[in-house]
Design an enzyme around this catalytic site. Structure first.
Site, PDB file in Angstrom:
ATOM      1  N   GLN A   2       3.315   9.722  -4.074  1.00  0.00           N
ATOM      2  CA  GLN A   2       2.350   8.573  -3.677  1.00  0.00           C
ATOM      3  C   GLN A   2       1.567   9.146  -2.605  1.00  0.00           C
ATOM      4  OE1 GLN A   2       3.854   4.580  -3.430  1.00  0.00           O
ATOM      5  NE2 GLN A   2       1.582   3.736  -3.210  1.00  0.00           N
TER       6      GLN A   2
ATOM      7  N   VAL B  12      -1.903   7.407  -1.597  1.00  0.00           N
ATOM      8  CA  VAL B  12      -2.483   6.077  -1.197  1.00  0.00           C
ATOM      9  C   VAL B  12      -1.427   4.865  -1.321  1.00  0.00           C
ATOM     10  CG1 VAL B  12      -4.551   4.331  -1.368  1.00  0.00           C
ATOM     11  CG2 VAL B  12      -4.738   7.001  -1.588  1.00  0.00           C
TER      12      VAL B  12
ATOM     13  N   HIS C 154      -1.255   1.980  -7.774  1.00  0.00           N
ATOM     14  CA  HIS C 154      -2.334   2.600  -8.478  1.00  0.00           C
ATOM     15  C   HIS C 154      -1.896   3.464  -9.671  1.00  0.00           C
ATOM     16  CE1 HIS C 154      -1.770   5.663  -5.496  1.00  0.00           C
ATOM     17  NE2 HIS C 154      -2.244   6.603  -6.438  1.00  0.00           N
TER      18      HIS C 154
ATOM     19  N   HIS D 183      -2.649   6.129 -12.390  1.00  0.00           N
ATOM     20  CA  HIS D 183      -3.642   7.149 -12.929  1.00  0.00           C
ATOM     21  C   HIS D 183      -3.644   7.068 -14.655  1.00  0.00           C
ATOM     22  CE1 HIS D 183      -3.785   9.354  -9.046  1.00  0.00           C
ATOM     23  NE2 HIS D 183      -2.401   8.866  -8.939  1.00  0.00           N
TER      24      HIS D 183
END
Ligand SMILES: [Zn+2]
Length: 149
Positions: free
Chosen positions: A97, A99, A103, A105
């Protein structure tokens, strides 16, 4: 951990950083990754700054997956080369990870697209080792302490 003020994804959400949005549900945003694994690589994020997978509610995680499914279907129907789709979620620095705003992808795949996962598949541990780990995880889940809903 990054704060929301220093977070590039929060900058995209508040409009202070540019992005190429795909869909915005009000609570989840999907936009094009600026460093795509393959052309058509999309990131699906909660619009609230939540760093870790465990920070998501079940409902928010489900909404992210629903958006990812819709993006995957759109990729398959589009002109983007897409013979398959990978979903990839990295939770924590050890899992790559980069950021620290949750999130997911979503990226199209095709033969010889260059994407590889280097792993030691095939270790095939003995059943008692699998059973022991399964029991530990089942006990943790039964306690209800692993996550809040
Ligand atoms: Zn953020």
């Amino acid at each position: 951990m990054t704060s929301a003020e220093a977070c590039v994804f929060c900058g995209i959400i508040d409009g202070s950083l540019p992005s190429s949005p795909v869909v915005d549900t009000g609570t989840v945003l999907a936009f094009m990754d600026i460093d795509p694994v393959t052309p058509g690589h999309v990131l699906v994020i909660p619009k609230e700054h939540l760093p870790d997978l465990a920070d998501l509610t079940d409902a928010l995680a489900a909404e992210m997956m629903a958006v990812a499914r819709r993006v995957a279907a759109a990729l398959r129907r589009s002109d983007v080369r897409c013979d398959g789709v990978n979903l990839f979620y990295a939770d924590g620095e050890a899992a790559f990870q980069e950021v620290f705003h949750a999130h997911l992808h979503v990226f199209p795949r095709h033969a010889d697209d260059g994407f590889v996962i280097r792993a030691r598949w095939g270790s095939q541990p003995p059943r008692d080792v699998l059973d022991q780990i399964a029991a530990t995880l089942a006990a943790s889940m039964a306690s209800g302490e692993e996550l809040s809903a």
